[in-house]
Scaffold this active site. Structure first.
Site, PDB file in Angstrom:
ATOM      1  N   GLU A   1     -19.791  20.637 -15.503  1.00  0.00           N
ATOM      2  CA  GLU A   1     -20.210  19.260 -15.798  1.00  0.00           C
ATOM      3  C   GLU A   1     -19.296  18.244 -15.135  1.00  0.00           C
ATOM      4  O   GLU A   1     -19.742  17.188 -14.673  1.00  0.00           O
ATOM      5  CB  GLU A   1     -20.250  19.040 -17.310  1.00  0.00           C
ATOM      6  CG  GLU A   1     -21.430  19.738 -17.958  1.00  0.00           C
ATOM      7  CD  GLU A   1     -21.384  19.685 -19.472  1.00  0.00           C
ATOM      8  OE1 GLU A   1     -22.452  19.759 -20.089  1.00  0.00           O
ATOM      9  OE2 GLU A   1     -20.290  19.572 -20.052  1.00  0.00           O
TER      10      GLU A   1
ATOM     11  N   HIS B   1     -40.006  23.008  -8.903  1.00  0.00           N
ATOM     12  CA  HIS B   1     -40.262  22.047  -9.994  1.00  0.00           C
ATOM     13  C   HIS B   1     -39.673  22.558 -11.312  1.00  0.00           C
ATOM     14  O   HIS B   1     -40.152  22.183 -12.387  1.00  0.00           O
ATOM     15  CB  HIS B   1     -41.756  21.771 -10.176  1.00  0.00           C
ATOM     16  CG  HIS B   1     -42.487  21.534  -8.903  1.00  0.00           C
ATOM     17  ND1 HIS B   1     -42.619  20.298  -8.335  1.00  0.00           N
ATOM     18  CD2 HIS B   1     -43.092  22.409  -8.047  1.00  0.00           C
ATOM     19  CE1 HIS B   1     -43.296  20.396  -7.192  1.00  0.00           C
ATOM     20  NE2 HIS B   1     -43.578  21.675  -6.997  1.00  0.00           N
TER      21      HIS B   1
ATOM     22  N   SER C   1     -15.842  23.200 -28.840  1.00  0.00           N
ATOM     23  CA  SER C   1     -16.103  21.897 -29.444  1.00  0.00           C
ATOM     24  C   SER C   1     -15.107  21.691 -30.579  1.00  0.00           C
ATOM     25  O   SER C   1     -14.752  22.635 -31.279  1.00  0.00           O
ATOM     26  CB  SER C   1     -17.536  21.872 -29.976  1.00  0.00           C
ATOM     27  OG  SER C   1     -17.659  20.904 -30.995  1.00  0.00           O
TER      28      SER C   1
ATOM     29  N   SER D   1       0.823  -1.211   0.000  1.00  0.00           N
ATOM     30  CA  SER D   1       0.000   0.000   0.000  1.00  0.00           C
ATOM     31  C   SER D   1       0.862   1.268   0.000  1.00  0.00           C
ATOM     32  O   SER D   1       0.363   2.360   0.239  1.00  0.00           O
ATOM     33  CB  SER D   1      -0.925   0.007   1.227  1.00  0.00           C
ATOM     34  OG  SER D   1      -0.154  -0.052   2.413  1.00  0.00           O
TER      35      SER D   1
ATOM     36  N   GLN E   1      -6.926  -1.912   5.519  1.00  0.00           N
ATOM     37  CA  GLN E   1      -5.970  -1.212   4.645  1.00  0.00           C
ATOM     38  C   GLN E   1      -6.719  -0.495   3.516  1.00  0.00           C
ATOM     39  O   GLN E   1      -6.215   0.431   2.924  1.00  0.00           O
ATOM     40  CB  GLN E   1      -4.957  -2.206   4.071  1.00  0.00           C
ATOM     41  CG  GLN E   1      -3.926  -1.575   3.169  1.00  0.00           C
ATOM     42  CD  GLN E   1      -2.766  -2.511   2.897  1.00  0.00           C
ATOM     43  OE1 GLN E   1      -2.022  -2.855   3.803  1.00  0.00           O
ATOM     44  NE2 GLN E   1      -2.629  -2.952   1.658  1.00  0.00           N
TER      45      GLN E   1
ATOM     46  N   LYS F   1     -19.609  26.680 -30.386  1.00  0.00           N
ATOM     47  CA  LYS F   1     -19.925  26.200 -29.040  1.00  0.00           C
ATOM     48  C   LYS F   1     -19.034  26.756 -27.942  1.00  0.00           C
ATOM     49  O   LYS F   1     -17.853  26.985 -28.124  1.00  0.00           O
ATOM     50  CB  LYS F   1     -19.805  24.672 -29.010  1.00  0.00           C
ATOM     51  CG  LYS F   1     -20.841  23.979 -29.845  1.00  0.00           C
ATOM     52  CD  LYS F   1     -22.121  23.791 -29.109  1.00  0.00           C
ATOM     53  CE  LYS F   1     -21.986  22.558 -28.240  1.00  0.00           C
ATOM     54  NZ  LYS F   1     -23.115  22.380 -27.382  1.00  0.00           N
TER      55      LYS F   1
ATOM     56  N   ASN G   1     -18.835  25.487 -23.990  1.00  0.00           N
ATOM     57  CA  ASN G   1     -19.448  24.482 -23.118  1.00  0.00           C
ATOM     58  C   ASN G   1     -19.055  24.645 -21.645  1.00  0.00           C
ATOM     59  O   ASN G   1     -17.915  24.999 -21.337  1.00  0.00           O
ATOM     60  CB  ASN G   1     -19.047  23.084 -23.592  1.00  0.00           C
ATOM     61  CG  ASN G   1     -19.598  22.776 -24.968  1.00  0.00           C
ATOM     62  OD1 ASN G   1     -20.679  23.252 -25.329  1.00  0.00           O
ATOM     63  ND2 ASN G   1     -18.847  22.011 -25.751  1.00  0.00           N
TER      64      ASN G   1
HETATM   65  N1  ARG Z   1      -0.800  -1.169   5.705  1.00  0.00           N
HETATM   66  C1  ARG Z   1      -1.591  -1.516   6.826  1.00  0.00           C
HETATM   67  C2  ARG Z   1      -2.903  -0.734   6.834  1.00  0.00           C
HETATM   68  O1  ARG Z   1      -2.967   0.262   6.228  1.00  0.00           O
HETATM   69  C3  ARG Z   1      -0.846  -1.215   8.088  1.00  0.00           C
HETATM   70  C4  ARG Z   1      -1.247  -2.069   9.235  1.00  0.00           C
HETATM   71  C5  ARG Z   1      -0.733  -3.439   9.001  1.00  0.00           C
HETATM   72  N2  ARG Z   1      -1.077  -4.294  10.077  1.00  0.00           N
HETATM   73  C6  ARG Z   1      -1.110  -5.586   9.972  1.00  0.00           C
HETATM   74  N3  ARG Z   1      -1.469  -6.236  11.005  1.00  0.00           N
HETATM   75  N4  ARG Z   1      -0.828  -6.199   8.846  1.00  0.00           N
HETATM   76  O2  ARG Z   1      -3.851  -1.121   7.429  1.00  0.00           O
END
Ligand code: ARG
Length: 446
Positions: free
Chosen positions: A288, A154, A275, A22, A320, A281, A283
């Site tokens: 949007e 409305h 456009s 992550s 996570q 145009k 826009n």
């Molecule tokens: N990357 C993990 C999270 O965001 C950190 C905590 C990890 N803890 C674990 N017990 N694997 O949740």
């Protein structure tokens, strides 16, 4: 770097290794993580778990890491997450002693503490951007307290309103958003370090010290709840979804108002697009896109609610998944607020076209009925008669026609607006009251 592995005889499968990472998303927490590490070390040292000689070099190296990041060092590597990156980078500076930051702590209490610090910062940042958009609405309302347009229900013309009143309607919705993000900040303002993996620690950890070091006003009451609670993140996502919903309403209005059918606004060249095929145009793409992104905010809220549903105590790796929706909602909301600010700040109100629409006599029929009541008719009769005078004008009796004509003589758009003077109404006096109150909230001198 991995922070575990002692009991494993085989390396992680590369497919799973990639799947579990992550770092790319977590890197937004790098400063928060370093701050949390420093606070934890200071607490350990004050509690006598680490000596000054042990904690000082680690604190100095963590400060150095912050400096390195400020001068351009980036968070990259094969590390599993941000905590692993911080420890590896610290290890590169101080060697094996780096792992002391893990004494009396787990990634489970660390990650949620980092995340809370992030959400608190995010609330402040969003609040500041809301204030900026509100300031634009305030000035646009302040600079024109004369122009009027039809108010709609409305999407049918209903009664006249001042343009300033209409603009202030959006201001107050944003004011509620501002307040809500304030509540969200308070919800996030609680330090979880000390919760450990799930059960606290056998070291003499003092969460009060860590909380104070990090500027939290409170700390956890229960380790199991602490490491698994994500209410603050849900609240942030709800606040963002609600604010985005408000922006989508403003955006929709700009889309309608800039069409030839309404012709109430002309967008600035810098905040509209052309456009590739139709040369004539212009826009309303910024509006949007803001409208189009609303689903993302709602989706992110539902995403995390679903992650938390039926999740057993305490930490589970599902958690996570809590951060990407929050990061995305925060970043997109900041962008939407800036885009709406730029668009609103620069657009030109076609007040003449609005004025023509506002002079539609139908908009005054409610006032006509009110005058007939003042003339002595019961409300239901007055309502009925005023209605008939619009649809079947030639069909009224002589006396009725006379009453209607007399009422019309007293009726003008200007008078109808001026009469709406009570707090909250659409007339000039009420708008003045709103602007005064808004100025106080914005810190603008009147
Ligand atoms: N990357 C993990 C999270 O965001 C950190 C905590 C990890 N803890 C674990 N017990 N694997 O949740």
């Amino acid at each position: 770097m991995k922070l575990w592995g002692g009991r494993f005889e085989k390396a992680t499968d590369p497919v799973f290794e990639e799947f579990g990472k992550s770092l790319e998303s977590d890197q937004r927490l790098v400063y928060h993580d370093i701050r949390a590490c420093k606070a934890h070390l200071t607490m350990l040292s004050r509690q006598g778990v680490l000596t000054e000689e042990q904690s000082q070099p680690l604190l100095a190296a963590l400060n150095e890491m912050e400096q390195d990041l400020r001068s351009g060092n980036t968070v990259t590597g094969e590390d599993e997450d941000i905590h692993s990156w911080v420890e590896r980078t610290l290890k590169e500076k101080v060697g094996e002693a780096a792992s002391s930051i893990r004494i009396g702590r787990s990634r489970n209490d660390l990650v949620v503490t980092d995340f809370r610090l992030y959400v608190m910062d995010a609330c402040k940042e969003v609040q500041a951007l809301i204030r900026k958009l509100q300031t634009v609405l305030y000035h646009r309302a302040r600079e024109d307290q004369e122009s009027c347009l039809p108010g709609y229900t409305h999407l049918q013309r209903a009664q006249p309103v001042l343009l300033a009143h209409h603009l202030m309607a959006h201001f107050w919705a944003l004011e509620r958003d501002h307040r809500r993000f304030g509540h969200c900040y308070e919800e996030a303002d609680c330090c979880i370090l000390g919760g450990g993996a799930l059960a606290g620690s056998s070291w003499p950890v003092d969460p009060a010290i860590t909380a104070e070091e990090l500027g939290f006003t409170s700390h956890l009451d229960n380790s199991l709840d602490g490491v698994s609670d994500r209410d603050f993140a849900l609240q942030f996502l709800f606040c963002a979804a609600t604010c985005a919903t408000h922006l989508s309403r403003m955006a929709q209005e700009l889309v309608s108002w800039s069409s030839a059918e309404f012709g109430f606004v002309r967008l600035d060249d810098a905040w509209s697009t052309g456009s590739s095929l139709m040369p004539q145009k212009k826009n309303p793409d910024p509006a949007e896109l803001v409208r189009g992104k609303t689903g993302l905010f709602v989706g992110n809220l539902v995403d995390l609610l679903t992650t938390c549903k039926a999740l057993p105590l305490a930490y589970n790796r599902d958690l996570q998944q809590d951060k990407p929706p929050v990061f995305r909602s925060k970043e997109e909301l900041c962008a939407c607020l800036e885009v709406m600010k730029g668009t609103m700040e620069t657009l030109h109100f076609q007040t003449e076209t609005m004025g023509v629409a506002a002079r539609d006599r139908g908009l005054l029929i409610t006032d006509l009925a009110d005058l007939l009541v003042k003339d002595g008719l019961p409300f239901s009769q007055a309502h009925h008669l005023a209605g008939r005078s619009v649809t079947v004008p030639g069909d009224l009796g002589e006396e009725e026609q006379e009453k209607v004509d007399r009422a019309w003589q007293k009726l003008t758009l200007e008078k109808a607006l001026a009469a709406r003077s009570h707090p909250g109404a659409s007339g000039g006096k009420s708008v003045e009251r709103q602007l005064k109150k808004a100025a106080v909230l914005l810190g603008i001198k009147n």
